[in-house]
Design a protein around this motif. Sequence first.
Motif, PDB file in Angstrom:
ATOM      1  N   CYS A 274      -7.848   3.717  -5.643  1.00 25.60           N
ATOM      2  CA  CYS A 274      -8.924   2.766  -5.333  1.00 25.60           C
ATOM      3  C   CYS A 274      -9.648   2.349  -6.604  1.00 25.60           C
ATOM      4  O   CYS A 274     -10.791   2.778  -6.864  1.00 25.60           O
ATOM      5  CB  CYS A 274      -9.903   3.373  -4.333  1.00 25.60           C
ATOM      6  SG  CYS A 274      -9.156   3.758  -2.734  1.00 25.60           S
ATOM      7  N   ARG A 278     -10.913  -4.467  -6.767  1.00 23.98           N
ATOM      8  CA  ARG A 278     -11.247  -5.101  -5.498  1.00 23.98           C
ATOM      9  C   ARG A 278     -12.481  -4.413  -4.917  1.00 23.98           C
ATOM     10  O   ARG A 278     -12.820  -3.286  -5.292  1.00 23.98           O
ATOM     11  CB  ARG A 278     -10.112  -4.946  -4.494  1.00 23.98           C
ATOM     12  CG  ARG A 278      -8.827  -5.679  -4.829  1.00 23.98           C
ATOM     13  CD  ARG A 278      -8.836  -7.054  -4.219  1.00 23.98           C
ATOM     14  NE  ARG A 278      -7.475  -7.572  -4.083  1.00 23.98           N
ATOM     15  CZ  ARG A 278      -7.151  -8.843  -4.184  1.00 23.98           C
ATOM     16  NH1 ARG A 278      -8.099  -9.737  -4.449  1.00 23.98           N
ATOM     17  NH2 ARG A 278      -5.920  -9.248  -4.014  1.00 23.98           N
ATOM     18  N   SER A 279     -13.106  -5.072  -3.971  1.00 26.18           N
ATOM     19  CA  SER A 279     -14.171  -4.428  -3.202  1.00 26.18           C
ATOM     20  C   SER A 279     -13.584  -3.224  -2.481  1.00 26.18           C
ATOM     21  O   SER A 279     -12.448  -3.268  -1.989  1.00 26.18           O
ATOM     22  CB  SER A 279     -14.743  -5.409  -2.182  1.00 26.18           C
ATOM     23  OG  SER A 279     -15.500  -4.729  -1.210  1.00 26.18           O
ATOM     24  N   LYS A 280     -14.328  -2.126  -2.432  1.00 26.24           N
ATOM     25  CA  LYS A 280     -13.838  -0.914  -1.785  1.00 26.24           C
ATOM     26  C   LYS A 280     -13.487  -1.156  -0.320  1.00 26.24           C
ATOM     27  O   LYS A 280     -12.624  -0.489   0.236  1.00 26.24           O
ATOM     28  CB  LYS A 280     -14.891   0.202  -1.879  1.00 26.24           C
ATOM     29  CG  LYS A 280     -15.173   0.655  -3.305  1.00 26.24           C
ATOM     30  CD  LYS A 280     -13.948   1.234  -3.971  1.00 26.24           C
ATOM     31  CE  LYS A 280     -14.279   1.731  -5.375  1.00 26.24           C
ATOM     32  NZ  LYS A 280     -13.104   2.240  -6.096  1.00 26.24           N
ATOM     33  N   VAL A 282     -11.998  -3.660   0.828  1.00 28.99           N
ATOM     34  CA  VAL A 282     -10.730  -4.395   0.898  1.00 28.99           C
ATOM     35  C   VAL A 282      -9.536  -3.453   0.758  1.00 28.99           C
ATOM     36  O   VAL A 282      -8.492  -3.653   1.371  1.00 28.99           O
ATOM     37  CB  VAL A 282     -10.700  -5.479  -0.204  1.00 28.99           C
ATOM     38  CG1 VAL A 282      -9.310  -6.086  -0.326  1.00 28.99           C
ATOM     39  CG2 VAL A 282     -11.735  -6.556   0.089  1.00 28.99           C
ATOM     40  N   ILE A 283      -9.683  -2.410  -0.046  1.00 24.50           N
ATOM     41  CA  ILE A 283      -8.562  -1.526  -0.355  1.00 24.50           C
ATOM     42  C   ILE A 283      -8.351  -0.503   0.758  1.00 24.50           C
ATOM     43  O   ILE A 283      -9.299   0.127   1.230  1.00 24.50           O
ATOM     44  CB  ILE A 283      -8.810  -0.806  -1.691  1.00 24.50           C
ATOM     45  CG1 ILE A 283      -8.953  -1.835  -2.821  1.00 24.50           C
ATOM     46  CG2 ILE A 283      -7.675   0.157  -2.008  1.00 24.50           C
ATOM     47  CD1 ILE A 283      -9.322  -1.223  -4.155  1.00 24.50           C
ATOM     48  N   TYR A 341      -1.179   1.859  -3.893  1.00 22.04           N
ATOM     49  CA  TYR A 341      -2.194   0.810  -3.797  1.00 22.04           C
ATOM     50  C   TYR A 341      -1.805  -0.155  -2.695  1.00 22.04           C
ATOM     51  O   TYR A 341      -0.653  -0.593  -2.609  1.00 22.04           O
ATOM     52  CB  TYR A 341      -2.331   0.039  -5.115  1.00 22.04           C
ATOM     53  CG  TYR A 341      -3.325  -1.100  -5.014  1.00 22.04           C
ATOM     54  CD1 TYR A 341      -4.676  -0.869  -5.206  1.00 22.04           C
ATOM     55  CD2 TYR A 341      -2.913  -2.392  -4.684  1.00 22.04           C
ATOM     56  CE1 TYR A 341      -5.609  -1.893  -5.084  1.00 22.04           C
ATOM     57  CE2 TYR A 341      -3.836  -3.431  -4.553  1.00 22.04           C
ATOM     58  CZ  TYR A 341      -5.179  -3.168  -4.754  1.00 22.04           C
ATOM     59  OH  TYR A 341      -6.085  -4.182  -4.614  1.00 22.04           O
ATOM     60  N   ASP A 343      -3.917  -3.390  -0.277  1.00 20.98           N
ATOM     61  CA  ASP A 343      -5.148  -4.014   0.200  1.00 20.98           C
ATOM     62  C   ASP A 343      -4.865  -4.920   1.391  1.00 20.98           C
ATOM     63  O   ASP A 343      -3.705  -5.166   1.751  1.00 20.98           O
ATOM     64  CB  ASP A 343      -5.882  -4.747  -0.931  1.00 20.98           C
ATOM     65  CG  ASP A 343      -5.094  -5.911  -1.515  1.00 20.98           C
ATOM     66  OD1 ASP A 343      -4.390  -6.592  -0.753  1.00 20.98           O
ATOM     67  OD2 ASP A 343      -5.204  -6.154  -2.742  1.00 20.98           O
ATOM     68  N   TYR A 345      -5.054  -7.931   1.771  1.00 22.62           N
ATOM     69  CA  TYR A 345      -4.417  -9.200   1.455  1.00 22.62           C
ATOM     70  C   TYR A 345      -2.891  -9.064   1.320  1.00 22.62           C
ATOM     71  O   TYR A 345      -2.204 -10.036   1.011  1.00 22.62           O
ATOM     72  CB  TYR A 345      -5.003  -9.776   0.166  1.00 22.62           C
ATOM     73  CG  TYR A 345      -6.490 -10.029   0.243  1.00 22.62           C
ATOM     74  CD1 TYR A 345      -7.007 -10.974   1.125  1.00 22.62           C
ATOM     75  CD2 TYR A 345      -7.368  -9.328  -0.561  1.00 22.62           C
ATOM     76  CE1 TYR A 345      -8.379 -11.200   1.200  1.00 22.62           C
ATOM     77  CE2 TYR A 345      -8.750  -9.557  -0.494  1.00 22.62           C
ATOM     78  CZ  TYR A 345      -9.240 -10.486   0.400  1.00 22.62           C
ATOM     79  OH  TYR A 345     -10.590 -10.711   0.472  1.00 22.62           O
ATOM     80  N   LEU A 385      -4.922  -8.710 -11.645  1.00 13.82           N
ATOM     81  CA  LEU A 385      -6.241  -8.333 -11.126  1.00 13.82           C
ATOM     82  C   LEU A 385      -6.984  -7.439 -12.111  1.00 13.82           C
ATOM     83  O   LEU A 385      -8.196  -7.572 -12.302  1.00 13.82           O
ATOM     84  CB  LEU A 385      -6.088  -7.607  -9.786  1.00 13.82           C
ATOM     85  CG  LEU A 385      -5.904  -8.463  -8.533  1.00 13.82           C
ATOM     86  CD1 LEU A 385      -5.707  -7.568  -7.320  1.00 13.82           C
ATOM     87  CD2 LEU A 385      -7.091  -9.389  -8.319  1.00 13.82           C
ATOM     88  N   TYR A 389     -10.510  -8.291 -13.942  1.00 13.46           N
ATOM     89  CA  TYR A 389     -11.629  -7.354 -13.858  1.00 13.46           C
ATOM     90  C   TYR A 389     -12.160  -7.045 -15.257  1.00 13.46           C
ATOM     91  O   TYR A 389     -13.368  -7.009 -15.485  1.00 13.46           O
ATOM     92  CB  TYR A 389     -11.178  -6.064 -13.167  1.00 13.46           C
ATOM     93  CG  TYR A 389     -12.214  -4.963 -13.205  1.00 13.46           C
ATOM     94  CD1 TYR A 389     -13.258  -4.921 -12.282  1.00 13.46           C
ATOM     95  CD2 TYR A 389     -12.168  -3.973 -14.186  1.00 13.46           C
ATOM     96  CE1 TYR A 389     -14.219  -3.921 -12.326  1.00 13.46           C
ATOM     97  CE2 TYR A 389     -13.122  -2.972 -14.244  1.00 13.46           C
ATOM     98  CZ  TYR A 389     -14.140  -2.951 -13.310  1.00 13.46           C
ATOM     99  OH  TYR A 389     -15.096  -1.967 -13.365  1.00 13.46           O
TER     100      TYR A 389
END
Length: 430
Positions: A274, A278-280, A282-283, A341, A343, A345, A385, A389
């Motif tokens: 994590c 990404r926003s937590k 989302v994951i 990993y 998410d 999406y 990504l 970031y």
Amino acid sequence: MAKKYLKRVCDRDLEERLEAFGAVHIVGPKWCGKTTTAKQFAKSFIEMQDPDKRDMYMETARIKPSNLLAGENPRLIDEWQIAPNLWDAVRMSVDRRDEEGLYILTGSNSIDRTEIMHTGTGRIDTLSMYPMSLYESGESNGKISLAELFEHQDILDDGCESDLSMDELIFAACRGGWPSAVTKKSDRVRMMIAQSYFEGLCREDMSDVDGVRREETLSRLLLRSYARNISTLATNRSIIKEIRSNRDISDTTFYDYVKALKKLYVIQDVEAWCPAIRSKSVIQSGDKRELVDPSLAVAAMGVDADYFNLDLMTFGFVFETLCIRDLRIYSGALGGRVSYYHDRYGLEADCVLHLRDGRYALIEFKLGSADIAEGAKHLLQIEDLVKKYNEKETQCPLRLPDIKMIITGTQYGYRREDGVLVVPIGCLKD
């Protein structure tokens, strides 16, 4: 005539730990070769499960456990957890003697830490052991070293070729990495080992692990459901629901059975990675379901190698379990830790392999060649990504992946123009 010892990837790791610590604790599932490997380094040993001597050993352990430590060092104490106070006796001996390489402890199930007085930190180091990888069993030609890939990826510039056919890969996964299965001559006999392991696990080991009586039928149902969900993000609720379609089971009972299987090192789920990219929310953060060896999933499902010739889609999940097992073995000396990993999406990496020095690899598992391009696309998107970031968070940037790799069941390995490595599992080694 004694059987020839098949060298294990962890041999060098065990040797180094004996040079650094007073004792080494080897843990892992039954039949994975812990005792055989330990005996290659031990100069004396005691087997606590020996039926002819067990009562005598237990009485000695109760009255004066230090007597069981007497012998040439390194001294192996096999299945030490039968008498948990031996742990503290070993820890005390290491403190008093202030020497390295005194003891090797092996155990096929973890114990409640309340049964021992001291963790052994700094005195007793733990080494995890697994069933044999394809390289250890001689089925991977070992042309590509995982450790070397982290140093220089150009070793793939000339490509590599696996000697393992799809039929042979399916057989190897269904047979499993159990040393006793690998060394048998008949294919039929080799396939019997994992099934025997599964039967004994449900019939006896589930109860023997902690003395709590558990139902054989329920153990079978739970393992079958777990096997049907390997390499997926199936929730506990969905697995419980699947079991309940055949048999009523309470939540408490389910978690008790899962705990027992983890104590036996049979269930070895993969945790989520994590990162802050990404926003937590989302994951995906639930564990990915895995068993210690693909053969246990096959045995639990009640199928054989011929079945997968017509169902390669299901074998893809079994293949992932095999790859996770081998990566855990190959990365052991590097302090390897696996995660995944995923998410909401749809962006994913089947495995994120972290090394103790901070380096890491993003990995996808693809049985055939048709999905390699899609897998490479996912890995590159995750890397992108991380880059985006880092553009925003310049004070605390994340490390870019050191390797982007697709592990396949195909014949040929190479480096793609986009830098993604394609490596057949039949070419990989430590």
